[in-house]
Scaffold this motif. Sequence first.
Motif, PDB file in Angstrom:
ATOM      1  N   THR B 238       0.793  -1.230   0.000  1.00 38.96           N
ATOM      2  CA  THR B 238       0.000   0.000   0.000  1.00 38.96           C
ATOM      3  C   THR B 238       0.829   1.286   0.000  1.00 38.96           C
ATOM      4  N   PRO B 239       1.966   1.364   0.686  1.00 41.51           N
ATOM      5  CA  PRO B 239       2.745   2.614   0.576  1.00 41.51           C
ATOM      6  C   PRO B 239       3.097   2.936  -0.873  1.00 41.51           C
ATOM      7  N   VAL B 240       3.337   1.892  -1.646  1.00 43.34           N
ATOM      8  CA  VAL B 240       3.659   2.107  -3.056  1.00 43.34           C
ATOM      9  C   VAL B 240       2.444   2.651  -3.792  1.00 43.34           C
ATOM     10  N   SER B 241       1.269   2.064  -3.495  1.00 43.49           N
ATOM     11  CA  SER B 241       0.060   2.558  -4.141  1.00 43.49           C
ATOM     12  C   SER B 241      -0.170   4.016  -3.779  1.00 43.49           C
ATOM     13  N   ALA B 242       0.041   4.331  -2.500  1.00 42.66           N
ATOM     14  CA  ALA B 242      -0.196   5.709  -2.060  1.00 42.66           C
ATOM     15  C   ALA B 242       0.761   6.664  -2.757  1.00 42.66           C
ATOM     16  N   TYR B 243       2.001   6.248  -2.888  1.00 44.22           N
ATOM     17  CA  TYR B 243       3.031   7.163  -3.400  1.00 44.22           C
ATOM     18  C   TYR B 243       3.043   7.178  -4.928  1.00 44.22           C
ATOM     19  N   LEU B 244       3.242   6.001  -5.529  1.00 46.71           N
ATOM     20  CA  LEU B 244       3.410   5.955  -6.980  1.00 46.71           C
ATOM     21  C   LEU B 244       2.078   6.057  -7.697  1.00 46.71           C
ATOM     22  N   HIS B 245       1.100   5.258  -7.248  1.00 43.83           N
ATOM     23  CA  HIS B 245      -0.082   5.059  -8.067  1.00 43.83           C
ATOM     24  C   HIS B 245      -1.245   5.945  -7.671  1.00 43.83           C
ATOM     25  N   SER B 246      -0.953   6.951  -6.832  1.00 45.59           N
ATOM     26  CA  SER B 246      -1.997   7.965  -6.678  1.00 45.59           C
ATOM     27  C   SER B 246      -1.378   9.348  -6.625  1.00 45.59           C
ATOM     28  N   ALA B 247      -0.288   9.514  -5.869  1.00 48.00           N
ATOM     29  CA  ALA B 247       0.198  10.875  -5.646  1.00 48.00           C
ATOM     30  C   ALA B 247       1.161  11.344  -6.724  1.00 48.00           C
ATOM     31  N   THR B 248       2.080  10.506  -7.170  1.00 48.80           N
ATOM     32  CA  THR B 248       3.153  11.050  -8.006  1.00 48.80           C
ATOM     33  C   THR B 248       3.257  10.430  -9.400  1.00 48.80           C
ATOM     34  N   MET B 249       3.574   9.111  -9.494  1.00 49.77           N
ATOM     35  CA  MET B 249       3.945   8.607 -10.822  1.00 49.77           C
ATOM     36  C   MET B 249       2.825   8.760 -11.839  1.00 49.77           C
TER      37      MET B 249
END
Lengths: 113, 964
Positions: B238-249
Motif C-alpha cells: 500500500t505505501p507504493v500505491s499511495a506514493y506511486l499510483h496515486s500521488a506522483t507517478m
Amino acid sequence: MEVLFALAIGVLAGSGVWLLLRPRTFQVIVGLGLLSYAVNLFIFGMGRLTIGRAPIVVAEQGIDAALHADPVPQALVLTAIVIGFATTALLLVVLLAARGLTGTDHVDGRESR
Amino acid sequence: MSLVLIVLLPFLGSLCAAFLPSNARNAEAWLALGCALACTLLTVQLYPTIAAGGVVDIVLPWLAQAGLDFHLRMDGFAWLFTLLVSLMGALVVIYARYYLSPADPVPRFFSFLLAFMGSMLGIVLSGNLIQLVVFWELTSFSSFMLIAYWYHRVDARHGARMALTMTAAGGFCLLAGVIMLGTMAGSYDLERVLAAGDIVRAHPWYPAMLGLLLLGALTKSAQFPFHFWLPHAMAAPTPVSAYLHSATMVKAGVFLLARLWPVLAGTDLWFALVCGAGLASLLIGAAAALFQRDMKGVLAYSTVSHLGLITLLLGMNSRLALVAAVFHMLNHATFKATLFMAAGIVDHETGTRDLRPLSGLARAMPITATVATVAAAAMAGVPLLNGFLSKEMFFAETMFAGEGPLLRLGLPAIATLAGAFSVAYSLRLIHQVFFGPPAGHLPRTPHEPTRWMLLPSLLLVAACLLVGIFPARTIGPLLALGVQAILGVATPAYSLVVWHGFTVPFVMSLLAFAGGISLYLLRYFLGQRATGQAPLRAPLDGRRAFDIAIVALHRIAERMVRFASSRRLQPQLFTIVCVAFAVGAIPIVARGLTRGAAPPTPVDPAYVLIWFVGCACAIGAAVQAKFHRLAALILLGGAGLYTAFTFAWFSAPDLALTQIAVEVVTLVLLLLGLRWLPRRVEIDDPDRRTRVARIRRARDLVVAVVIGAGLAALSFAMLTRSPVPGIARFFLEHALPDGGGHNVVNVILVDFRGFDTLGEITVVSIVAVTVYALLRRFRPAPESMALPRAQREAAAATELRDFDPQAPLPRGDLMVPAVLVRLLLPMAGLVAVYLLLRGHDAPGGGFVGGLVMATALITQYMVGGAMWVEWRMRVHPQYWVALGLTAAGGAGMLAWVAGRPFLTSLGADITLPMIGSVHAASVLLFDVGVYLVVIGATSLMLIALAHQSFRTPREPFARDRAEG
C-alpha cells in the motif's frame, strides 16, 4: 603467378565452404581452417604480389616505399593467424564438450532423422 | 548545485539502501527519510529565488552536437512538484516503516522507493526532453519492481508485467513524439521548445507528434483506454500505491501535458483527443469504482476518474481550466494518499481489504475512521475541504468549454453525473467500512495502529482542511507560482475563496450530492450485489484485450521465429554463406568484373609445383575429413604449409614464420582432440544413403564451387590492378626514423598499432582461460574412455602404469626421442629468445618466438607424457599469461611516466658493462609481453587438453549414458 594465387584462394575457400556445410564437427573445424587460409591469403593479396622485397628497410639504401612490399596487410594477417589458432582451439573444446554431453559428434548435438 | 543534489541524493540513498542487511528496518527508514527530508529542505530553501520569478538552471554539457545536455531546470511549476514528490516521499517512508512486516526484505523496498523518488524528481526537473524520457522510463522500471515486491504472488507478478508493458510501450511512443517535437522546435531544450509553440502547432507533423506524446502521457496516467493496468497495480504494497499510483507517478502524464500545454494546447485536435480521453476516464472510472469489492480497487478506479478530470481540464484549451487542473493535481495527491494509507491501515489491522466482511470499524479505530472520512469527503467535494474548491472550478469550466448546444449542455451534465458517482463511491467506502454493525468474522481483531503509522495521514488530512478553509492564505501563493511558470504573463485572474455565492457550479455540486446519496441508497437497498464488476464492463474490458493481444503477440513471434530460424547449424551456415556471397556479388553484377592492367608477375615452375601440392592437399582434406580424420589433418597441414610457403615467396617472411609455427601447434591441438571423437566407418553410413542427403550434397558442392570460383575471380581482378597508394608509404617511411626498427611489420605491431596488438593478446588470453575453464567441466563420452589401442599395447609391454617419477627417462618406445627432446628444450628456448630479440629489425618477434617456445614445451609433453614432465617441472602457463599482459600493459603505461599518451614508445641508449651500448626501448618490453602471452596461452590450451587423458567419467553420468 596472379592466376595461380587467385586459383589457390578459390580452391581453399571452396573446400572450406564445402566442409563448413557438412554435419560432423571435425569436418567443420577443418573447413574453418581451410577457409581461414583462404581469407588470410586474400587479405595478404591486397598488398599485391611482390617477390624479394620484404618490408624490412635498410638505412643505407635510403627509404623508398617502392622498394618494399606493403606492410599493412602483413601486419593484419599476422595477428589474424594467431587469433585464428586461439579460436580454433576454443571451437574444438566446445565441440568436444558437446560430444561428451550429447554423445554424438553431429553439429546439432543429435543425429538427423 | 542544489538541483543536482535533489536528483542525486535519492539515487545515492537507493544504492546505500540496497546494501544494508535485510532486517535493518529502522536504518533503512532513517536513511530514506533523511534523503526525502533533505530533498524537501533543499527545495524549500530555493523558495525565495523561485518566488521572485527566477528559474534555477544547471547545465552539464554532454553531447552538445546532438543537442543533448544534462540540464536541470526548476521554475515555479517544477518547484511545486518537487516539493510534492519529496514531501510525499517523506510521509510515505514513515508510513511504510510501520506497514511492512518484519518478514519483508526491506532493502529491496526502500532501495527501489528511493530510486523511484530520484527518477520522479528527474522527470520534474528535466530541462531537456530526451533526458525527461530517460527518467520517465526509470520510473516505469522502479514501479515494476515495486509492484512485484511480493513476487511470490501471481497477481503481483501479473500486475507488474502489465504495468510495465503499458507504461514502457507508452514511454517508447513518448520518445518518438519527443524526438519529433525536438526536430520541429529545433532543440530538445525545454525552454526553446516552450518558445516555439506557434511553429509546432502549424507544423504538418503536429497531429502525428501529438498522437505519440499523448500515447505516452495517457498510458502513464492510466487514462482510457489504457486505464486497466492501474487497478492491477494495486497488488503492490500500500505505501507504493499511495506514493506511486496515486500521488506522483501517475501524475507524470498530466504533469507532462501541463508542462507542454503552452506548446501543444489550443488546437481542435488537442481538444478532441485530450478531452475525449479525460471524459471517458472520468465517467468509466467513477462508475467502475462504485462496483469494486476491494478497498484499493475502489481507490484505483477513483484515481482513474480523478486523473480523467485533470486530463479533461487540460484539454479544454482554457487558461482557467489549466489553473484548476494544477490545483486538482495537488488536492488529489493529498486526499487520495490519505485514503490509501487508511486502506492500508485497515488491511494491516484487520487482515482484509474486502468491503463485504468489513463493517463498523469506527468503534475500534476512531482516529483512522475520522481521517478516512474527512479524506473521502474531500474526494467527494464536500465544502470546507480542498476537493470542493477544485471541483467547483471544474464545474465552472465545463460550462464554457464546448461550442454548440450539445457540448454546452452535455459537458456540465456529464460532469455532474461523474460528481454524483464520486459522492456515491466515497459514501459507500466510508459507510461500509467504518459504520454499521460491528463486523463478525475478521482475520484479526481490529484496533488503532501505532501513532507513527497514523501521523502521515493526519498531516495530510490537516492539509486538506487548511487548504479547504483558508485557500488563499495556504495554497494560494504556491499555486500562483506553479501556474505563472506555465502561463507567464498570460495568467488569468482567479479567486480562491470558499464561498462564491449561489452560482451555477454550486447548484451542480448540490445536484451531485443529491444524486450521489440517492445512488448509494438505491444500491444499498437493492441489495449487496457487489459483483466486483461494473455493468457494461465486458465491451470495455481493457484487461482482456491486453491479455488477448499479448497472447497473439507471443504466437506471432513464435511463428516468425519458427519460419525464419532453425535450431540446426547447417541451414544457418548455409544461409550465412549464401548471403555473404550475394552481398559480395551484387556490386560485381552491377559494375562488372574486369581484368586489371598491371603487368603480371612471371610464373616460376617451382611455385607451380608447390601450388599443385597445396591445392591437392586442400581438396584432399575436404574429401577425407569425414572418415579419415588423421589423413585430413595431415592434408590440412599440407595446405597450411603451402600458405606459409606462399607468404615466404611473396616477400612476407614474418607471416611465413608465424604460419609455420601456428601450423605445428594447430596440428598438435587437433591431434589431442581426435581421441574424443566417435569412430566413423565409411561403410554403413546413414548420411549417404538417402536421396535427400544426396541432393543436399550436390547442392553444397555447387555452392562451394561457385563461391570458390567467385572468390578466385575477385582475387584475380584485384591482383591485376595497380595498388592504390595507401598508408603503406607512411609506415615504410616512418618505421626507422620514428619507430627505431627495420622490420616494418613488427614496428606496426608493437608501436604504430600497439593498441590493436594489446587488444589481440588480451583476446588470446581470454580464449585460453575460457578453454581451460570449459575443460575443467569436461566429461568425455564413455565409449571414448578406453585407452587407444597403441597405448594399451605399449602399456602391456612396458608396465607404463607403474609410473616411476624418478626415472631419468620415461619408459616406452620413445626413449631415444625423449633424450633428443630434452636436449632440444634449451636450444629451442635460445632460438625463441633470438627470434624475439631480433624481431624489431629482422623477421621474428614476440608472436613467432612465443610459438616456438610453446612448441618446444609441448614436445616434452608429447614424448615424455604429462605425468613425467610435470613431476620434473611445474609449468604454470596461466602465470605466464598474466605476466605477459602485465608486461605489455606496463610498457604502455611507462609512457605516462614520461607524460606521454598510453603506449607511446620510449627508448634510450644504455651502456652495459661487457656488452657495450644497448638500445633499450619500451617496445621491446611490449614484445616480451606478447611473447609471454603467446607461450602461456598456447601451452595453457594444449596442456589442458592433454590432461583430459586422466579423466574418468562420473559414475552416475556414465551409468545413465550406458543405459540410455
